[in-house]
Design an enzyme around this catalytic site. Structure first.
Site, PDB file in Angstrom:
ATOM      1  N   HIS A   1      -3.306 -18.743  -1.100  1.00 23.13           N
ATOM      2  CA  HIS A   1      -3.337 -18.525   0.364  1.00 23.13           C
ATOM      3  C   HIS A   1      -2.250 -17.548   0.821  1.00 23.13           C
ATOM      4  O   HIS A   1      -1.778 -17.634   1.950  1.00 23.13           O
ATOM      5  CB  HIS A   1      -3.166 -19.841   1.147  1.00 23.13           C
TER       6      HIS A   1
ATOM      7  N   SER B   1       4.691  10.668   4.553  1.00 22.67           N
ATOM      8  CA  SER B   1       4.121  10.750   5.898  1.00 22.67           C
ATOM      9  C   SER B   1       4.528  12.090   6.498  1.00 22.67           C
ATOM     10  O   SER B   1       5.629  12.579   6.253  1.00 22.67           O
ATOM     11  CB  SER B   1       4.674   9.599   6.737  1.00 22.67           C
TER      12      SER B   1
ATOM     13  N   LYS C   1       8.895   7.345   4.584  1.00 27.14           N
ATOM     14  CA  LYS C   1       7.707   6.685   4.041  1.00 27.14           C
ATOM     15  C   LYS C   1       7.324   7.175   2.638  1.00 27.14           C
ATOM     16  O   LYS C   1       7.431   8.349   2.327  1.00 27.14           O
ATOM     17  CB  LYS C   1       6.503   6.912   4.968  1.00 27.14           C
TER      18      LYS C   1
ATOM     19  N   GLU D   1      -4.548   2.458  -2.281  1.00 27.58           N
ATOM     20  CA  GLU D   1      -5.388   2.280  -1.091  1.00 27.58           C
ATOM     21  C   GLU D   1      -6.754   2.938  -1.290  1.00 27.58           C
ATOM     22  O   GLU D   1      -7.776   2.430  -0.832  1.00 27.58           O
ATOM     23  CB  GLU D   1      -4.704   2.864   0.141  1.00 27.58           C
TER      24      GLU D   1
END
Ligand code: ARG
Length: 457
Positions: free
Chosen positions: A156, A277, A283, A290
């Site tokens: 979970h 970024s 970043k 992804e």
């Protein structure tokens, strides 16, 4: 000129031609179409349609075409031929003249395309199995180097019990090993040759289809001509194999994206598979992962799309079935790319052990240990579970870990707790106790690594 010109007095509307033509994607079947054509020309000798000399001339021309195609497969699409089968025939006729016109005797594009696609699928299965094994090897190597990297295991997405990074890697080895066997099962079923089934009812020439199948490297010839030209189960199975494996890769990607987040910070991804970024200089984004996670969507879509295309099609061949290729090509290309990308991600992955260990120590991941300790002292498990729950509430209130509570504090929950409770609450003990087959105990993990290495070598 189209292959079927005689029956028609008007040329096809250009818009229809664009919709109907499949060369721009089925050019990828060129090699298979040529190899299938060579085998067919040999079969035509056995039924006296071609002489040995004619067959040799055709085979030479087809061999030459094969070399051209291998050197520059994309050049094919410059032609305005309807599909790859028409293209190969046109090229052959251009090379050898009227003799080339004999090749299609007793054959249909329906058994031809079914054969070409199966041959292509077989080649692709080999590539995918290799990539699956390479990724498994990379995971095993990563596991071997991180056997002592303890980190929290989750259910979970709540810290549950400690595991090791090695154990996590081996979980994905299992998934990929199943993907590999699924491909093998698919191969066993698809390895039958449809060639010689004609348009739908079989060929009118007494061809030995078993011999033809053998020439093409198939295990046998198919049993029913209607089924042979309309069967695309192998496309569905391969798409399903791809969809399942892409789910595995997507979960792998998601786990690592989380491990790489500022919140977890268990791993650092290499610069080679991340991007920056345009606005925020700090970043370093996990784009490769992804994209693996994102691309899994289109593969699921290709499977669903093909199932919908085939649903309700009457026997035998229908043009709807031409829709099988783009989705399949895209899904298998995507799967192969993602397998390779996942291996690249692991290649430069750095596991931050101190941070992993620290996180494993927090979150009451050793609460089950305390319950097992009480069980060992004779407390029934259900009761022990309740006692530990209360102890966790107390520890949370004090902002401490369970092992940071004093003996007196622990004894308030159960008088059977003694000084020997502390060693059993250590991370090491949590791991070591799980020594049954498949558990996270270091000796089990080491054995699993050895077995995986033997299987993969
Ligand atoms: N391009 C077609 C396909 O991919 C080849 C088979 C065409 N057969 C036919 N009867 N029109 O399905």
């Amino acid at each position: 000129m189209a292959l079927w010109g005689g029956r028609f007095s008007q040329a096809a509307d250009l818009r229809f031609k664009q919709l109907n033509d499949s060369l721009r994607f089925d050019y990828r079947l060129a090699e298979q179409d040529i190899i299938g054509s060579i085998a067919w020309s040999k079969a035509l000798v056995t039924v006296n349609v071609l002489s040995v000399a004619e067959q040799q001339q055709l085979e030479q021309a087809l061999d030459l075409l094969l070399q051209q195609v291998q050197a520059d497969p994309a050049a094919i699409v410059n032609s305005d031929a309807e599909d790859i089968h028409s293209w190969v025939e046109q090229q052959l006729i251009a090379q050898v003249g009227d003799l080339g016109k004999k090749l299609h005797t007793g054959r249909s594009r329906n058994d031809q395309v079914a054969t070409d696609l199966k041959l292509w699928c077989k080649a692709q299965i080999t590539l995918l199995q290799q990539a699956l094994r390479q990724l498994q090897q990379m995971l095993v190597e990563t596991a071997e180097a991180n056997q002592d990297a303890v980190m929290p295991g989750y259910t979970h997405l709540q810290r549950a019990q400690p595991v090791t990074f090695a154990h996590w890697c081996l979980a994905y080895v299992e998934m990929l090993a199943r993907d590999e066997t699924r491909l093998q099962d698919t191969l066993t079923r698809l390895d039958v040759s449809p060639l010689g089934c004609g348009a739908l009812a079989g060929t009118a020439y007494p061809i030995d289809r078993e011999q033809l199948a053998e020439w093409l490297g198939f295990a046998a010839a198919t049993r029913n001509s209607l089924d042979s030209v309309s069967d695309r189960d192998h496309v569905l199975e391969l798409l399903s194999n791809a969809a399942i494996s892409m789910i595995h890769l997507s979960r792998f990607a998601e786990d690592l994206i989380f491990f790489n987040s500022g919140e977890a910070a268990f791993v650092e991804l290499s610069d080679r598979v991340t991007s920056g970024s345009s606005l925020m200089p700090q970043k370093k984004n996990p784009d490769a992962l992804e994209l693996i996670r994102g691309k899994s969507g289109r593969v699921q879509g290709a499977l669903t799309g093909m199932m919908m295309t085939l649903k309700g099609l009457p026997l035998a061949y229908n043009k709807d079935m031409q829709e099988d290729k783009e989705g399949l090509f895209d899904a298998l290309d995507t799967w192969l790319d993602c397998l390779q990308m996942a291996a690249l991600v692991l290649d430069g992955l750095q596991v931050k052990r101190a941070r992993c260990q620290e996180a494993a120590q927090q979150g009451y991941a050793n609460a089950t240990e305390l319950a097992d300790y009480l069980v060992a002292k004779g407390v029934p498990f259900r009761e022990a579970h309740h006692i530990v729950g209360a102890a966790v509430v107390e520890a949370i209130a004090q902002g401490k870990a369970l092992e940071q509570l004093t003996l007196a504090e622990l004894q308030k929950f159960s008088p059977v707790i003694a000084q020997d409770v502390y060693p059993s609450l250590s991370l090491q003990s949590c791991l070591e106790k799980r020594a049954a087959k498949g558990g996270v105990a270091p000796e089990q993990v080491a054995a699993a690594i050895e077995q995986a290495k033997q299987r993969l070598c």
